[in-house]
Motif scaffolding. Structure first.
Motif, PDB file in Angstrom:
ATOM      1  N   VAL A 192      34.506  36.142  29.147  1.00  0.00           N
ATOM      2  CA  VAL A 192      34.106  36.669  30.378  1.00  0.00           C
ATOM      3  C   VAL A 192      34.328  38.030  30.558  1.00  0.00           C
ATOM      4  CG1 VAL A 192      33.588  36.141  32.898  1.00  0.00           C
ATOM      5  CG2 VAL A 192      33.684  34.267  31.167  1.00  0.00           C
ATOM      6  N   VAL A 193      33.692  38.918  30.950  1.00  0.00           N
ATOM      7  CA  VAL A 193      33.777  40.253  31.564  1.00  0.00           C
ATOM      8  C   VAL A 193      33.004  40.265  32.850  1.00  0.00           C
ATOM      9  CG1 VAL A 193      33.667  42.780  31.298  1.00  0.00           C
ATOM     10  CG2 VAL A 193      33.943  41.310  29.446  1.00  0.00           C
ATOM     11  N   HIS A 194      33.850  40.908  33.958  1.00  0.00           N
ATOM     12  CA  HIS A 194      33.248  40.583  35.298  1.00  0.00           C
ATOM     13  C   HIS A 194      33.219  42.048  36.007  1.00  0.00           C
ATOM     14  CE1 HIS A 194      37.025  41.175  37.543  1.00  0.00           C
ATOM     15  NE2 HIS A 194      37.645  40.391  36.448  1.00  0.00           N
ATOM     16  N   GLY A 195      32.193  42.101  37.130  1.00  0.00           N
ATOM     17  CA  GLY A 195      32.476  43.357  37.943  1.00  0.00           C
ATOM     18  C   GLY A 195      32.977  43.084  39.064  1.00  0.00           C
ATOM     19  N   GLY A 196      32.511  43.970  40.167  1.00  0.00           N
ATOM     20  CA  GLY A 196      33.172  43.423  41.447  1.00  0.00           C
ATOM     21  C   GLY A 196      32.773  44.861  42.369  1.00  0.00           C
ATOM     22  N   GLY A 197      31.877  45.557  42.011  1.00  0.00           N
ATOM     23  CA  GLY A 197      31.469  46.664  42.955  1.00  0.00           C
ATOM     24  C   GLY A 197      31.384  46.233  44.660  1.00  0.00           C
ATOM     25  N   PRO A 198      30.570  45.416  45.006  1.00  0.00           N
ATOM     26  CA  PRO A 198      30.757  44.930  46.355  1.00  0.00           C
ATOM     27  C   PRO A 198      32.032  44.827  47.038  1.00  0.00           C
ATOM     28  CG  PRO A 198      28.981  43.806  45.262  1.00  0.00           C
ATOM     29  CD  PRO A 198      29.896  44.619  44.161  1.00  0.00           C
ATOM     30  N   GLN A 199      32.970  43.886  46.312  1.00  0.00           N
ATOM     31  CA  GLN A 199      34.263  43.640  46.795  1.00  0.00           C
ATOM     32  C   GLN A 199      34.957  44.855  46.934  1.00  0.00           C
ATOM     33  OE1 GLN A 199      32.418  42.106  44.214  1.00  0.00           O
ATOM     34  NE2 GLN A 199      32.898  40.086  44.293  1.00  0.00           N
ATOM     35  N   ILE A 200      34.929  45.825  45.874  1.00  0.00           N
ATOM     36  CA  ILE A 200      35.486  47.128  46.070  1.00  0.00           C
ATOM     37  C   ILE A 200      35.206  47.892  47.248  1.00  0.00           C
ATOM     38  CG2 ILE A 200      35.998  49.223  45.002  1.00  0.00           C
ATOM     39  CD1 ILE A 200      35.715  47.914  42.289  1.00  0.00           C
ATOM     40  N   GLY A 201      33.961  48.007  47.626  1.00  0.00           N
ATOM     41  CA  GLY A 201      33.371  48.593  48.681  1.00  0.00           C
ATOM     42  C   GLY A 201      34.111  47.984  49.935  1.00  0.00           C
ATOM     43  N   GLN A 202      33.884  46.619  50.077  1.00  0.00           N
ATOM     44  CA  GLN A 202      34.468  45.997  51.219  1.00  0.00           C
ATOM     45  C   GLN A 202      35.767  46.320  51.639  1.00  0.00           C
ATOM     46  OE1 GLN A 202      33.586  41.847  50.611  1.00  0.00           O
ATOM     47  NE2 GLN A 202      31.597  42.186  50.533  1.00  0.00           N
ATOM     48  N   LEU A 203      36.734  46.418  50.462  1.00  0.00           N
ATOM     49  CA  LEU A 203      38.243  46.731  50.702  1.00  0.00           C
ATOM     50  C   LEU A 203      38.435  48.088  51.266  1.00  0.00           C
ATOM     51  CD1 LEU A 203      40.887  45.742  51.159  1.00  0.00           C
ATOM     52  CD2 LEU A 203      41.322  46.124  48.552  1.00  0.00           C
ATOM     53  N   LEU A 204      37.445  49.161  50.551  1.00  0.00           N
ATOM     54  CA  LEU A 204      37.516  50.520  50.931  1.00  0.00           C
ATOM     55  C   LEU A 204      37.355  50.907  52.351  1.00  0.00           C
ATOM     56  CD1 LEU A 204      36.073  52.215  47.659  1.00  0.00           C
ATOM     57  CD2 LEU A 204      38.384  52.414  48.686  1.00  0.00           C
ATOM     58  N   GLU A 205      36.117  50.046  52.749  1.00  0.00           N
ATOM     59  CA  GLU A 205      35.756  50.119  54.097  1.00  0.00           C
ATOM     60  C   GLU A 205      36.775  49.621  55.038  1.00  0.00           C
ATOM     61  OE1 GLU A 205      31.868  48.285  56.955  1.00  0.00           O
ATOM     62  OE2 GLU A 205      31.862  48.277  54.662  1.00  0.00           O
ATOM     63  N   LYS A 206      37.537  48.526  54.749  1.00  0.00           N
ATOM     64  CA  LYS A 206      38.715  48.154  55.610  1.00  0.00           C
ATOM     65  C   LYS A 206      39.782  49.194  55.742  1.00  0.00           C
ATOM     66  CE  LYS A 206      37.958  43.119  54.851  1.00  0.00           C
ATOM     67  NZ  LYS A 206      38.592  41.974  54.358  1.00  0.00           N
ATOM     68  N   ILE A 207      39.883  49.773  54.759  1.00  0.00           N
ATOM     69  CA  ILE A 207      41.092  50.701  54.950  1.00  0.00           C
ATOM     70  C   ILE A 207      40.523  51.918  55.369  1.00  0.00           C
ATOM     71  CG2 ILE A 207      42.466  49.798  53.048  1.00  0.00           C
ATOM     72  CD1 ILE A 207      41.815  51.744  51.016  1.00  0.00           C
ATOM     73  N   GLY A 208      39.325  52.042  55.595  1.00  0.00           N
ATOM     74  CA  GLY A 208      38.770  53.523  56.284  1.00  0.00           C
ATOM     75  C   GLY A 208      38.342  54.460  55.279  1.00  0.00           C
ATOM     76  N   LYS A 209      38.227  54.032  54.022  1.00  0.00           N
ATOM     77  CA  LYS A 209      37.938  55.095  53.100  1.00  0.00           C
ATOM     78  C   LYS A 209      36.178  54.880  52.686  1.00  0.00           C
ATOM     79  CE  LYS A 209      39.274  57.214  48.653  1.00  0.00           C
ATOM     80  NZ  LYS A 209      39.560  58.446  49.202  1.00  0.00           N
ATOM     81  N   GLN A 210      35.547  55.927  52.739  1.00  0.00           N
ATOM     82  CA  GLN A 210      34.081  55.693  52.239  1.00  0.00           C
ATOM     83  C   GLN A 210      33.838  56.009  51.032  1.00  0.00           C
ATOM     84  OE1 GLN A 210      31.619  58.620  54.858  1.00  0.00           O
ATOM     85  NE2 GLN A 210      29.740  57.941  54.063  1.00  0.00           N
TER      86      GLN A 210
END
Length: 297
Positions: free
Chosen positions: A64-82
């Motif tokens: 299995v190889v996985h992505g995670g773009g939306p999860q990365i975006g969510q955490l960046l948003e939480k720390i205030g990084k666009q």
């Protein structure tokens, strides 16, 4: 409660249809890129985990190889990084790369491992940095600029391509009856970490392992023609024609490129399937109809 005759016959037919595929694929490796809705919907997540465990139990080796773009975006948003993108690729400075490693190599990877293990599997999580699995090189991104004589080179940071893959750690795990779950992060010769497109990593992994199949889960039915009808049973030549006439474009291009490169490099078949369908992996492998687009060399 006992089964009705009709229900019993349906089950028997399904099992009978699966038998030749089981016989054909025992001992073979199948690389599966996991992402999209199948990664966030709880019912689809559970179905995916059960499919992976079943494959291993019947003697097939899933990787299995996985992505995670939306999860990365969510955490960046939480720390205030666009989040910033250039032609669909995330601009990844050093701070963003730290978040990518935390999310892909930590949160997402371990969640998938835990899910597979909950359903009776023995999954082990890796990033491409473990066991020198994925050597990366910085992606050189260019874009035409009418004001310049030559294409403009744009620095998008720690975004990489696969330079090479050393499968020794994957081989060791599959031979030990474990299921490798790989986050698409690689190490460069410059000592830097690189975020690599998961479709690209899955394709290169399938090539290097000489897998029987490459399966890419998407949020669409598969590859559609200009009238919105599902295309399947394609050859590399027919895919080239679809790219040339503009049928394949945008976000589907990286998936198609990975699928094509894989079959041209010895993988028997590539599949772009609808991850929104429960048990999509099982249906694609073990039924005549399948649930997506099949590409052969």
């Amino acid at each position: 409660m006992s089964l009705t005759n009709k229900a019993a016959m349906n089950i028997a037919n399904v099992l009978g249809e699966a038998l030749p595929y089981l016989q054909q694929f025992v001992g073979k490796t199948i690389v599966i890129k996991y992402g999209g809705n199948a990664m966030v919907d709880e019912s689809l997540k559970a179905g995916f985990a059960r499919d992976i465990v079943l494959l291993k139990l019947v003697g097939i080796n899933p990787v299995v190889v996985h992505g995670g773009g939306p999860q990365i975006g969510q955490l960046l948003e939480k720390i205030g990084k666009q989040s910033e993108f250039v032609d669909g690729m995330r601009v990844t400075d050093s701070e963003t790369m730290d978040v990518v490693e935390m999310v892909l190599g930590g949160l997402v990877n371990k969640d998938i491992v835990h899910l597979i293990n909950q359903h009776g599997g023995k999954a082990v999580g890796l990033t491409g940095k473990d066991g020198d699995l994925i050597r990366a090189k910085k992606m050189v991104f260019t874009r035409d600029n009418p004001e310049l004589d030559a294409p403009e080179i744009i620095d998008i940071g720690h975004v990489g391509e696969v330079a090479s893959i050393n499968t020794s750690v994957v081989d060791m795990l599959t031979q030990g009856n474990f299921i490798p779950v790989i986050a698409p992060i690689g190490s460069g010769e410059d000592g830097q970490s690189y975020n690599i497109n998961a479709d690209l990593v899955a394709g290169k992994m399938a090539e290097t392992l000489q897998a029987e199949k490459l399966i890419l889960l998407t949020n669409t039915e598969g590859l559609l023609d200009k009238d919105g009808k599902l295309l399947t049973g394609l050859t590399s030549e027919s895919v080239d024609e679809l790219i040339a006439d503009g049928t394949i474009h945008g976000g589907m291009l990286p998936k198609i490129s990975s699928a094509l490169d894989a079959v041209r490099s010895g993988v028997t078949s590539s599949h772009i399937i609808d991850g929104r369908v429960e048990h999509a992996v099982m249906l694609e492998i073990f039924t005549d109809e399948g649930v997506g687009t099949l590409i052969r060399g």
